[in-house]
Design an enzyme around this catalytic site. Structure first.
Site, PDB file in Angstrom:
ATOM      1  N   HIS A 224       9.478  -8.145  -1.523  1.00  0.00           N
ATOM      2  CA  HIS A 224       8.785  -6.890  -1.768  1.00  0.00           C
ATOM      3  C   HIS A 224       9.545  -6.087  -2.824  1.00  0.00           C
ATOM      4  O   HIS A 224      10.698  -5.708  -2.611  1.00  0.00           O
ATOM      5  CB  HIS A 224       8.682  -6.085  -0.477  1.00  0.00           C
ATOM      6  CG  HIS A 224       7.836  -6.743   0.570  1.00  0.00           C
ATOM      7  ND1 HIS A 224       6.681  -6.181   1.062  1.00  0.00           N
ATOM      8  CD2 HIS A 224       7.970  -7.937   1.225  1.00  0.00           C
ATOM      9  CE1 HIS A 224       6.140  -6.976   1.966  1.00  0.00           C
ATOM     10  NE2 HIS A 224       6.913  -8.054   2.083  1.00  0.00           N
TER      11      HIS A 224
ATOM     12  N   GLU B 293       0.805  -1.209   0.000  1.00  0.00           N
ATOM     13  CA  GLU B 293       0.000   0.000   0.000  1.00  0.00           C
ATOM     14  C   GLU B 293       0.846   1.271   0.000  1.00  0.00           C
ATOM     15  O   GLU B 293       0.324   2.367  -0.194  1.00  0.00           O
ATOM     16  CB  GLU B 293      -0.942   0.017   1.199  1.00  0.00           C
ATOM     17  CG  GLU B 293      -0.267   0.070   2.551  1.00  0.00           C
ATOM     18  CD  GLU B 293      -1.264   0.056   3.705  1.00  0.00           C
ATOM     19  OE1 GLU B 293      -0.978   0.697   4.729  1.00  0.00           O
ATOM     20  OE2 GLU B 293      -2.320  -0.586   3.582  1.00  0.00           O
TER      21      GLU B 293
END
Length: 206
Positions: A166, A98
């Site tokens: 990530h 996010e």
């Protein structure tokens, strides 16, 4: 491990989403981003990109349109006396962080110790994907999966471990590839009893 499989039609192949119309303001937002990145959205190779990107993001975030708990609503109580760990190990998934909207890719291991009911094993993967197909942080994703199973199945214990990479770290910022992040959430006996926790972690390969 053997387990209780879902309905015959409840397989792993998901039909593609229908080609939905893209609002002009959404397409223009993508064109603006392309210009800001330094390219020309009107060149031939990028003419259809805004529509493609918009539809792709609608699919990436399809989890907002579902309630993952619904997948656990159909349970089986005739388990033939089975009272040991049910584990679905190494489920591949993709999400997006996010903070930078960059991909999170990894595998999740989900286990529970049933009390008097079980669900089809595909449902555990569907709970994972229902939460993963949203803008996420890995810690919250881990907790949401465990909490959902705990609340819906009311088992003796729940254990969720996620190992993921990530892109916000591997492709930008510190640009450090090959680094994985591991998060876990233990509930019930897997939290309170050391022996049970070690047993489930060993089954998961940790």
């Amino acid at each position: 491990m053997s387990g209780f499989h879902g309905d015959p039609e409840d397989g792993d192949i998901v039909a593609p989403l229908p080609k939905i119309p893209v609002p002009e303001d959404v397409a223009e937002a993508v064109r603006t981003l392309i210009r800001w990145a330094g390219d020309d959205p009107d060149r031939e190779g990028l003419l259809d990109t805004p529509q493609r990107v918009a539809r792709a993001w609608k699919e990436y975030c399809s989890g907002y349109g579902e309630n993952p708990a619904h997948h656990l609503s159909r349970v089986f109580e005739e388990v033939g006396g089975y009272d040991d760990i049910v584990l679905l190990n190494g489920i591949p998934f993709q999400s997006h962080c996010e903070h930078h909207m960059a991909p999170i890719t990894g595998k999740a291991s989900i286990a529970y110790l049933p009390k008097d009911r079980v669900v089809g094993i595909s449902k555990l993967a569907r709970v994972l994907h229902g939460f993963a197909r949203r803008l996420q942080v890995q810690e919250r994703l881990t907790a949401q999966i465990a909490d959902c199973i705990w609340e819906q199945l009311k088992p003796q214990g729940v254990a969720v471990v996620i190992d993921a990479t990530h892109a916000c770290m591997t492709a930008r910022g510190v640009r450090t590839p090959g680094v994985g992040m591991v998060t876990s959430r233990m509930m019930g006996v897997f939290r309170d009893d050391e022996r049970s926790r070690q047993e489930v972690l060993k089954l998961m390969g940790y």
